[in-house]
Every structure is written in structure tokens, then in C-alpha cells.
Scaffold this motif. Structure first.
Motif, PDB file in Angstrom:
ATOM      1  N   LYS A  35       0.768  -1.079  -0.124  1.00 47.01           N
ATOM      2  CA  LYS A  35      -0.033   0.033   0.028  1.00 47.01           C
ATOM      3  C   LYS A  35       0.893   1.229  -0.014  1.00 47.01           C
ATOM      4  O   LYS A  35       0.212   2.323   0.251  1.00 47.01           O
ATOM      5  CB  LYS A  35      -0.819   0.130   1.271  1.00 47.01           C
ATOM      6  N   LEU A  36       2.245   1.219  -0.166  1.00 47.08           N
ATOM      7  CA  LEU A  36       3.083   2.124  -0.364  1.00 47.08           C
ATOM      8  C   LEU A  36       2.659   3.210  -1.506  1.00 47.08           C
ATOM      9  O   LEU A  36       2.606   2.635  -2.624  1.00 47.08           O
ATOM     10  CB  LEU A  36       4.559   1.859  -0.323  1.00 47.08           C
ATOM     11  N   GLN A  37       2.233   4.275  -1.365  1.00 47.98           N
ATOM     12  CA  GLN A  37       1.842   5.179  -2.628  1.00 47.98           C
ATOM     13  C   GLN A  37       2.895   6.221  -2.701  1.00 47.98           C
ATOM     14  O   GLN A  37       3.194   6.958  -1.735  1.00 47.98           O
ATOM     15  CB  GLN A  37       0.477   5.582  -2.374  1.00 47.98           C
ATOM     16  N   LEU A  38       3.199   6.812  -3.816  1.00 52.75           N
ATOM     17  CA  LEU A  38       4.116   8.028  -4.113  1.00 52.75           C
ATOM     18  C   LEU A  38       3.030   9.167  -4.445  1.00 52.75           C
ATOM     19  O   LEU A  38       1.700   8.788  -5.133  1.00 52.75           O
ATOM     20  CB  LEU A  38       4.953   7.690  -5.276  1.00 52.75           C
ATOM     21  N   GLU A  41       5.521  15.352  -7.027  1.00 52.24           N
ATOM     22  CA  GLU A  41       5.284  16.871  -7.156  1.00 52.24           C
ATOM     23  C   GLU A  41       6.644  17.543  -7.804  1.00 52.24           C
ATOM     24  O   GLU A  41       7.539  16.532  -7.786  1.00 52.24           O
ATOM     25  CB  GLU A  41       4.923  17.304  -5.819  1.00 52.24           C
ATOM     26  N   THR A  42       6.624  18.333  -8.273  1.00 52.16           N
ATOM     27  CA  THR A  42       7.857  19.229  -8.858  1.00 52.16           C
ATOM     28  C   THR A  42       8.395  19.812  -7.689  1.00 52.16           C
ATOM     29  O   THR A  42       7.838  20.766  -7.069  1.00 52.16           O
ATOM     30  CB  THR A  42       7.632  20.011 -10.079  1.00 52.16           C
ATOM     31  N   LEU A  75      13.217  18.563  -9.800  1.00 51.97           N
ATOM     32  CA  LEU A  75      12.809  16.883  -9.336  1.00 51.97           C
ATOM     33  C   LEU A  75      11.275  16.711  -9.700  1.00 51.97           C
ATOM     34  O   LEU A  75      10.682  17.444  -9.055  1.00 51.97           O
ATOM     35  CB  LEU A  75      13.356  15.977  -8.431  1.00 51.97           C
ATOM     36  N   HIS A  76      10.617  15.631 -10.210  1.00 54.82           N
ATOM     37  CA  HIS A  76       9.248  15.250 -10.063  1.00 54.82           C
ATOM     38  C   HIS A  76       9.135  13.919  -9.434  1.00 54.82           C
ATOM     39  O   HIS A  76       9.327  12.856 -10.121  1.00 54.82           O
ATOM     40  CB  HIS A  76       8.627  15.011 -11.735  1.00 54.82           C
ATOM     41  N   ALA A  77       9.195  13.717  -8.138  1.00 53.17           N
ATOM     42  CA  ALA A  77       9.135  12.733  -7.193  1.00 53.17           C
ATOM     43  C   ALA A  77       8.425  13.135  -6.114  1.00 53.17           C
ATOM     44  O   ALA A  77       7.823  13.986  -5.808  1.00 53.17           O
ATOM     45  CB  ALA A  77      10.778  12.341  -6.949  1.00 53.17           C
ATOM     46  N   ASP A  78       8.217  11.923  -5.236  1.00 53.11           N
ATOM     47  CA  ASP A  78       7.741  12.225  -3.780  1.00 53.11           C
ATOM     48  C   ASP A  78       8.712  12.782  -3.015  1.00 53.11           C
ATOM     49  O   ASP A  78       9.683  12.253  -2.651  1.00 53.11           O
ATOM     50  CB  ASP A  78       7.195  10.845  -3.345  1.00 53.11           C
ATOM     51  N   SER A 159      16.347   1.804  -0.023  1.00 57.03           N
ATOM     52  CA  SER A 159      16.259   1.188  -1.115  1.00 57.03           C
ATOM     53  C   SER A 159      14.798   0.768  -1.892  1.00 57.03           C
ATOM     54  O   SER A 159      14.791   1.018  -2.968  1.00 57.03           O
ATOM     55  CB  SER A 159      17.015  -0.211  -1.218  1.00 57.03           C
ATOM     56  N   GLU A 160      14.002   0.565  -0.929  1.00 57.44           N
ATOM     57  CA  GLU A 160      12.660   0.323  -1.125  1.00 57.44           C
ATOM     58  C   GLU A 160      11.901   1.753  -1.786  1.00 57.44           C
ATOM     59  O   GLU A 160      11.217   1.587  -2.912  1.00 57.44           O
ATOM     60  CB  GLU A 160      11.696  -0.272  -0.197  1.00 57.44           C
ATOM     61  N   ILE A 161      12.155   2.734  -1.231  1.00 57.39           N
ATOM     62  CA  ILE A 161      11.640   3.991  -1.749  1.00 57.39           C
ATOM     63  C   ILE A 161      11.940   4.186  -3.057  1.00 57.39           C
ATOM     64  O   ILE A 161      11.498   4.574  -3.922  1.00 57.39           O
ATOM     65  CB  ILE A 161      11.544   5.069  -0.531  1.00 57.39           C
TER      66      ILE A 161
END
Length: 194
Positions: A35-38, A41-42, A75-78, A159-161
Motif C-alpha cells: 500500500k505504499l503510494q507515491l 510533485e515538482t 525533480l518530479h518525485a515524492d 532502497s525500497e523507496i
């Protein structure tokens, strides 16, 4: 009052440590339940790293934290999860490095990607241990690390993220010379296009 200042600093340090531990276990729980969700956003990488370094300097003033970068990068990431990765990497560099030692946090652009890294002058990691560093609950067991507390989940979570961001965490290390942990992320080159 020096005593109260020192007591409050220790209290803040312990509270932040507890907060990080709770966040780690919450992320593990979400990973196990798939259930890990990203929440991408920029954001500007420079500002994120600057914030983290300032937080660490307030509480861990006995280390020499340096910031190295080559300009503005988006960056466009969590953002919060990338921050979590960096907190774990910087925290480990502080934990395993001698007081007053230099720790460099930074990034370098490489084409359409950016290499984000934390470099320390700590005890270093053997080649045998490097193969298992990113496994859950794995901890390096040596004479120099036996007094250091931890659950062995920080690098696993990092590492998982990063895996969720289609990236890998890497390490370069030599015993007695320190370690560099790094990962690559794509630069958001189209942030102004709508």
C-alpha cells in the motif's frame, strides 16, 4: 541557561529519533501490505537538501556538514519520501563517523539525470557487508559498530523507496576510508510546460 539549553537539545534529538523510527515502521507496514503510494510533485532539490542539512546541524553540531551541488535542479518525485531517504543516509553518516569528521551531502547533474549522494569519512564497510546492506534488518557487526544502536531498516527502506522511483541505491566504500551512498533520479526538464 546552559543546562536547560543542553537538556532541550537532547530532548529534541531524542524526539526526532523517535519520529524517524515510527516513520520507518509505518513505511515498512505499507510496503508489506503493498500500500505504499507515491505522491509526486515538482520541487527544487537544492532547497530540500538545504532544509535537511540545517535540521541536522541544529541537533548534530559536532559534525562538519558540507553541501556541494552544481546549480538549480528540479525533480518530479515524492518529496517527503526522497527526504526520508536522505535523512536515513545523513543519519547513518553521522552515526558511523567520528565527531568533527566531514560529511558531504550533494548532487551532480549527469545528462538528463542527477546523482544525489552522501559521502562520509567514517569507518567504512567491507565488501562482504556491502552485499547485504540493503536487506531488511541487516546490521554490520564489528568491534567498531557494536555500541551503535539501530534496527537495520534504514537502508532497506531507502532502497525500497528508490525502487518505487525506478532507481537503485549504490555504495562505494573502503574500510577506514569512509563511504559514499548515491542514487540517480531524472531531472524534471519540462516543469514550465504547463
Amino acid at each position: 541557561d546552559a543546562f536547560f539549553t543542553q537538556a532541550l537539545t537532547k530532548t529534541e534529538k531524542q524526539a526526532k529519533s523517535m519520529k524517524r523510527m515510527i516513520e520507518d515502521f509505518l513505511i515498512i507496514s505499507r510496503l508489506e501490505e503493498a500500500k505504499l503510494q507515491l505522491n509526486p510533485e515538482t520541487f527544487e532539490l537544492h532547497l530540500l537538501l538545504q532544509e535537511l542539512i540545517q535540521d541536522f546541524q541544529l541537533i548534530h553540531g559536532h559534525h562538519d556538514l558540507h553541501f556541494s551541488h552544481d546549480g538549480q535542479v528540479y525533480l518530479h518525485a515524492d518529496r517527503s519520501k526522497i527526504a526520508h531517504v536522505m535523512v536515513n543516509l545523513i543519519g547513518n553518516a553521522i552515526k558511523y563517523g567520528p565527531k568533527k569528521s566531514k560529511i558531504t551531502i550533494g548532487y551532480r547533474t549527469q545528462g538528463s539525470e542527477v546523482k544525489i549522494y552522501v559521502e562520509d569519512k567514517g569507518i567504512g564497510i567491507s565488501e562482504a557487508d556491502q552485499k547485504h546492506l540493503f536487506e531488511r534488518f541487516y546490521r554490520v557487526q564489528t568491534e567498531k559498530t557494536k555500541h551503535i544502536t539501530g534496527f537495520g531498516i534504514g537502508l532497506y527502506l531507502a532502497s525500497e523507496i528508490l525502487r518505487y522511483h525506478n532507481s537503485d541505491i549504490c555504495v562505494q566504500s573502503s574500510i577506514g576510508k569512509g563511504s559514499t551512498f548515491y542514487f540517480m533520479l531524472p531531472i524534471d526538464e519540462h516543469r514550465d510546460e504547463g
